[in-house]
Scaffold this active site. Structure first.
Site, PDB file in Angstrom:
ATOM      1  N   ASP A 100      -6.000   5.764 -12.557  1.00  0.00           N
ATOM      2  CA  ASP A 100      -5.202   4.533 -12.363  1.00  0.00           C
ATOM      3  C   ASP A 100      -3.864   4.952 -13.210  1.00  0.00           C
ATOM      4  OD1 ASP A 100      -5.694   1.230 -12.364  1.00  0.00           O
ATOM      5  OD2 ASP A 100      -3.976   2.106 -13.457  1.00  0.00           O
ATOM      6  N   ILE A 101      -2.755   4.449 -12.827  1.00  0.00           N
ATOM      7  CA  ILE A 101      -1.392   5.027 -13.244  1.00  0.00           C
ATOM      8  C   ILE A 101      -1.115   4.206 -14.405  1.00  0.00           C
ATOM      9  CG2 ILE A 101       0.053   2.967 -12.316  1.00  0.00           C
ATOM     10  CD1 ILE A 101       1.855   5.099 -11.232  1.00  0.00           C
TER      11      ILE A 101
ATOM     12  N   ASN B 168     -11.836  -6.599  -9.352  1.00  0.00           N
ATOM     13  CA  ASN B 168     -11.089  -7.906  -9.098  1.00  0.00           C
ATOM     14  C   ASN B 168     -10.920  -8.265  -7.908  1.00  0.00           C
ATOM     15  OD1 ASN B 168     -10.928  -7.603 -12.179  1.00  0.00           O
ATOM     16  ND2 ASN B 168      -9.026  -6.274 -11.691  1.00  0.00           N
TER      17      ASN B 168
ATOM     18  N   GLU C 270      -4.328  -7.188  -7.980  1.00  0.00           N
ATOM     19  CA  GLU C 270      -2.889  -6.992  -7.855  1.00  0.00           C
ATOM     20  C   GLU C 270      -2.714  -6.027  -6.662  1.00  0.00           C
ATOM     21  OE1 GLU C 270      -1.483  -5.330 -11.463  1.00  0.00           O
ATOM     22  OE2 GLU C 270      -1.604  -7.278 -12.593  1.00  0.00           O
ATOM     23  N   VAL C 271      -3.701  -5.489  -6.361  1.00  0.00           N
ATOM     24  CA  VAL C 271      -3.488  -4.525  -5.329  1.00  0.00           C
ATOM     25  C   VAL C 271      -4.413  -4.944  -4.078  1.00  0.00           C
ATOM     26  CG1 VAL C 271      -3.454  -2.126  -4.274  1.00  0.00           C
ATOM     27  CG2 VAL C 271      -2.428  -2.753  -6.476  1.00  0.00           C
TER      28      VAL C 271
ATOM     29  N   HIS D  61     -10.990  -2.226  -4.381  1.00  0.00           N
ATOM     30  CA  HIS D  61     -10.913  -0.878  -5.058  1.00  0.00           C
ATOM     31  C   HIS D  61     -12.015  -1.098  -6.310  1.00  0.00           C
ATOM     32  CE1 HIS D  61      -7.631  -3.244  -6.635  1.00  0.00           C
ATOM     33  NE2 HIS D  61      -7.835  -2.809  -7.818  1.00  0.00           N
TER      34      HIS D  61
ATOM     35  N   HIS E  82     -12.628  -0.320 -10.336  1.00  0.00           N
ATOM     36  CA  HIS E  82     -12.331   0.475 -11.410  1.00  0.00           C
ATOM     37  C   HIS E  82     -13.520   1.142 -12.331  1.00  0.00           C
ATOM     38  CE1 HIS E  82      -8.259  -1.714 -11.870  1.00  0.00           C
ATOM     39  NE2 HIS E  82      -8.872  -2.614 -11.217  1.00  0.00           N
TER      40      HIS E  82
HETATM   41  P1  AMP Z   1      -6.207  -4.637  -9.591  1.00  0.00           P
HETATM   42  O1  AMP Z   1      -5.358  -5.443 -10.696  1.00  0.00           O
HETATM   43  O2  AMP Z   1      -7.621  -4.771  -9.774  1.00  0.00           O
HETATM   44  O3  AMP Z   1      -5.698  -4.787  -8.365  1.00  0.00           O
HETATM   45  O4  AMP Z   1      -5.953  -3.159 -10.065  1.00  0.00           O
HETATM   46  C1  AMP Z   1      -4.790  -2.421  -9.518  1.00  0.00           C
HETATM   47  C2  AMP Z   1      -4.685  -1.237 -10.485  1.00  0.00           C
HETATM   48  O5  AMP Z   1      -3.972  -0.345  -9.579  1.00  0.00           O
HETATM   49  C3  AMP Z   1      -3.984  -1.432 -11.634  1.00  0.00           C
HETATM   50  O6  AMP Z   1      -4.789  -1.088 -12.807  1.00  0.00           O
HETATM   51  C4  AMP Z   1      -2.812  -0.659 -11.836  1.00  0.00           C
HETATM   52  O7  AMP Z   1      -2.392   0.067 -12.714  1.00  0.00           O
HETATM   53  C5  AMP Z   1      -2.980   0.509 -10.506  1.00  0.00           C
HETATM   54  N1  AMP Z   1      -2.132   1.242  -9.790  1.00  0.00           N
HETATM   55  C6  AMP Z   1      -1.114   0.459  -9.370  1.00  0.00           C
HETATM   56  N2  AMP Z   1      -0.034   1.145  -8.655  1.00  0.00           N
HETATM   57  C7  AMP Z   1      -0.805   2.501  -8.661  1.00  0.00           C
HETATM   58  C8  AMP Z   1      -0.393   3.965  -8.385  1.00  0.00           C
HETATM   59  N3  AMP Z   1       0.503   4.203  -7.509  1.00  0.00           N
HETATM   60  N4  AMP Z   1      -1.346   4.899  -8.496  1.00  0.00           N
HETATM   61  C9  AMP Z   1      -2.467   4.712  -9.273  1.00  0.00           C
HETATM   62  N5  AMP Z   1      -2.655   3.324  -9.728  1.00  0.00           N
HETATM   63  C10 AMP Z   1      -2.022   2.412  -9.485  1.00  0.00           C
END
Ligand code: AMP
Length: 107
Positions: free
Chosen positions: A29-30, A85, A93-94, A98, A100
């Site tokens: 995770d970034i 999530n 958010e994405v 996925h 975690h």
């Molecule tokens: P969620 O809030 O469950 O959708 O988690 C999305 C996760 O993606 C967050 O913890 C972000 O920090 C992570 N994230 C966003 N962009 C990137 C990226 N380019 N590479 C790795 N992780 C990312």
């Protein structure tokens, strides 16, 4: 497809990949919330876990736990938090399903 994680799968944007096979990818995770914070994804795109209707597709995502377990063993992790999530109100958010995998919050 305009999906961040699909772009990581396709190597259009970089990521620190720790595991890959034909159907799954895991990368760091970034913005880590723990010393180990990985995201494990299916290569097949699903926007949201709760929106999956097909049983076969649910089975694909259930394998995320299998990958998490393998990584936990391979990296000798001592305890973990596994979190998925679903939907904005619940922290997603994405919009590519996925899991975690977090371990060691002493950061
Ligand atoms: P969620 O809030 O469950 O959708 O988690 C999305 C996760 O993606 C967050 O913890 C972000 O920090 C992570 N994230 C966003 N962009 C990137 C990226 N380019 N590479 C790795 N992780 C990312």
């Amino acid at each position: 497809m305009d999906c961040l994680f699909c772009k990581i799968i396709d190597r259009e944007i970089p990521a620190d990949i720790v595991y890959e096979d034909e159907s799954y990818l895991a990368f760091k995770d970034i913005n880590p919330k723990a010393k180990t914070h990985l995201l494990i994804i299916p290569k097949k795109h699903f926007e949201r876990f709760d929106k999956i209707n097909n049983n076969e597709d649910v089975k694909i995502t259930s394998w995320l736990f299998e990958i998490a377990h393998k990584i936990i063993k391979d990296q000798n992790l001592n305890g973990c938090r596994l979190q998925m999530n679903c939907w904005k109100e619940h922290g997603q958010e994405v919009f590519h399903v996925h899991l975690h995998l977090m371990s060691d919050f002493n950061i």
